[in-house]
Design an enzyme around this catalytic site. Structure first.
Site, mmCIF file in Angstrom:
data_model
loop_
_atom_site.group_PDB
_atom_site.id
_atom_site.type_symbol
_atom_site.label_atom_id
_atom_site.label_comp_id
_atom_site.label_asym_id
_atom_site.label_seq_id
_atom_site.Cartn_x
_atom_site.Cartn_y
_atom_site.Cartn_z
ATOM 1 N N HIS B 56 38.915 39.222 96.719
ATOM 2 C CA HIS B 56 37.519 39.543 96.445
ATOM 3 C C HIS B 56 37.016 38.854 95.306
ATOM 4 C CE1 HIS B 56 38.563 43.095 99.121
ATOM 5 N NE2 HIS B 56 39.646 43.295 98.323
ATOM 6 N N LYS B 104 40.016 50.741 92.376
ATOM 7 C CA LYS B 104 39.435 50.927 93.428
ATOM 8 C C LYS B 104 40.191 51.856 94.224
ATOM 9 C CE LYS B 104 38.972 46.736 94.982
ATOM 10 N NZ LYS B 104 39.666 46.010 94.028
ATOM 11 N N ASP B 109 46.669 50.760 95.767
ATOM 12 C CA ASP B 109 46.187 50.554 94.300
ATOM 13 C C ASP B 109 46.143 51.866 93.462
ATOM 14 O OD1 ASP B 109 45.556 48.139 95.171
ATOM 15 O OD2 ASP B 109 43.299 48.463 95.201
ATOM 16 N N HIS B 215 37.840 44.762 103.295
ATOM 17 C CA HIS B 215 38.915 44.168 103.909
ATOM 18 C C HIS B 215 38.693 43.939 105.238
ATOM 19 C CE1 HIS B 215 40.237 46.642 100.722
ATOM 20 N NE2 HIS B 215 40.931 45.701 100.267
#
Lengths: 327, 327
Positions: B56, B104, B109, B215
């Site tokens: 990213h 995020k 995560d 993604h």
């Protein structure tokens, strides 16, 4: 063709409208979209004007602002701007100290900037950039092509102009930076010009174009895809061999538009290692999409040998839409 | 797959080595490539740590520096960083005022940052971003996805932290900015993860994915390719309908990596016109490739409703590799 556009005939004007709106604190748009100019001119400063076909954004419009260009004239995609664009820009940004044109070495650009210079009757000097070592003559040029090194010329000369240098010395400095600068590019895919609607050239899944130009024009040869280290080795060898110099340099990895930052930083890592073998040290760096070819995948390596003047002017403050530091 | 890489197993580490070398004035690289940290820490300041899968870029590593993050932990491409990365970053940048994690909203995560928080034993608060209005739950999330709005949270909270705000107030500010922010994306092509070697998903030449995730995960639906104005109309309607607010906003057009600046500015022009219909005015802007999906073509629109605090912190000086102004 898959692009975020409305009508192929309006791509440039709608994009410029968005650009001017997004950066209204730095730039204004000239009448009929002929040029982008610095919003607040500095009286008594030599005016710097560049331009060329669109499709290489942020070059040149993104480099209008304090410490860089006073105006940029965008032609249609990969098409030279017309002399009336440069004349209108000259009328808008000449504050009495003369004007310097910075022109990439393509026949159309050189001819149209020269016509504008003659017809305007103003005090104008021209620096022509020709940093691409890939080929000696090419599809659109007599002599070498002007590519990503043009950014370095614009930044360094822009800083000197901001500090009050006169027209003759800026012309000399621009020529000096151009002579200290070499570039070479590689394409993994073609770009697609909106008005054409299909890729400019064809590359198979296992090929790349070594020495590609920024309009997708042919380079040295089409070769099998290689690793980043092998690509960097060949490009750096061509650049360093032609520069024939050692010492501190600005190393600029320029993405052509379709290659992600992750790969550009990997190429920076590879290029720095190769440059060390030739006695060139990366004392300054720039990595990103700055002189693009629409959506082409690939990158170029630009090396500028540094001296005190170039280093000082590179480090000097700049405040443009796409290059900004020290302010 | 055509990429500027050497070995799919080393893409991340070689890229980070290049990144750290190119920006050695701003960042340093932690041991074993676990994190990127701000070179000069500010004692007594709350430490801001973010991170997530690579691919990213420039998010998050490119936003480490004065006025934004103190550390960023990059996982492998599209893969969460591991808790030991965040624990190592916490050890490196905690100067005693506590730490704020900005995460995020993806299950991996969120889980790994939470594990790091528990295991570290430090004083840590967490802001979870979930600005994507496209879908309510998705392939990798419970609830909405965190996408480009994360940049806005990092910038605003980073400015407040730089000015000395305490941990609780930064946590509240981060949640406030996230609540004032909505995003939606569209993909024209898939991205290609290096280790996979082939496109993540397939889109025909006449299709696009409306509401795509960063993604390449599915959005709302696959639809026929449309004009930029029609695309902006649908995305802005979804964003504005969900925001249910009028007034001044930050309008952020984010490229996914494969779309040139020319199209992004055209989309900015289209989005601003659509937002006006909903009573939202672009008082601040950002246009460029900031929260990418490798080489995916497409873009997202992010809108943050501005109040005095958010405006002041957005405008505050920032000095990172990829966002820099006021210094």
């Amino acid at each position: 063709m898959k692009k975020l556009i409305n009508d192929v005939g309006n791509v440039l004007t709608e994009s410029l409208d968005g650009f001017a709106a997004a950066h209204g604190d730095i730039v204004t748009l000239g009448a009929e979209h002929k040029f982008v100019q610095r919003k607040v001119l500095k009286p008594g400063k030599v005016g710097l004007i560049s331009g060329g076909g669109a499709g290489h954004e942020p070059l040149h419009t993104g480099f209008v602002g304090l410490g860089m260009l006073d105006a940029a004239c965008p032609g249609q995609v990969f098409t030279s701007p017309t002399p009336d664009q440069m004349m209108a820009a000259a009328d808008a940004v000449d504050t009495g100290a003369g004007l310097l044109f910075i022109v990439k070495n393509y026949e159309g650009d050189v001819m149209n900037f020269e016509m504008a210079r003659e017809m305007s009757g103003r005090d104008i000097e021209t620096v022509i950039t020709d940093d691409d070592v890939a080929v000696e003559n090419s599809l659109y040029t007599t002599g070498r092509r002007g590519v990503a090194g043009t950014l370095v010329v614009e930044k360094v000369v822009g800083a000197a102009a901001e500090q009050g240098a006169g027209l003759k010395s800026l012309k000399a400095l621009g020529d000096h930076v151009n002579k200290a600068t070499r570039s070479m590019g590689v394409a993994l895919t073609s770009c697609t010009v909106p008005a054409a609607g299909k890729p400019t050239f064809q590359l198979s899944d296992t090929e790349m174009e070594m020495g590609v130009g920024i309009h997708g024009e042919p380079g040295r040869r089409r070769v099998a895809l290689r690793t980043a280290n092998e690509i960097a080795e060949e490009m750096v060898a061509a650049i360093a061999g032609d520069l024939n110099a050692q010492g501190d340099a600005l190393v600029f990895i320029n993405g052509f538009g379709g290659t992600p930052a992750m790969e550009l930083y990997l190429m920076y890592h590879a290029a720095v290692a190769q440059l060390a073998k030739h006695g060139i040290r990366a004392a300054r760096s720039l990595v990103g999409n700055y002189v693009t070819s629409l959506d082409m995948a690939g990158c170029s390596i630009t090396v500028t040998m540094l001296d005190d003047q170039i280093t000082k002017d590179w480090d000097a403050p700049v405040h443009t839409p796409s290059l900004r530091w020290g302010l």
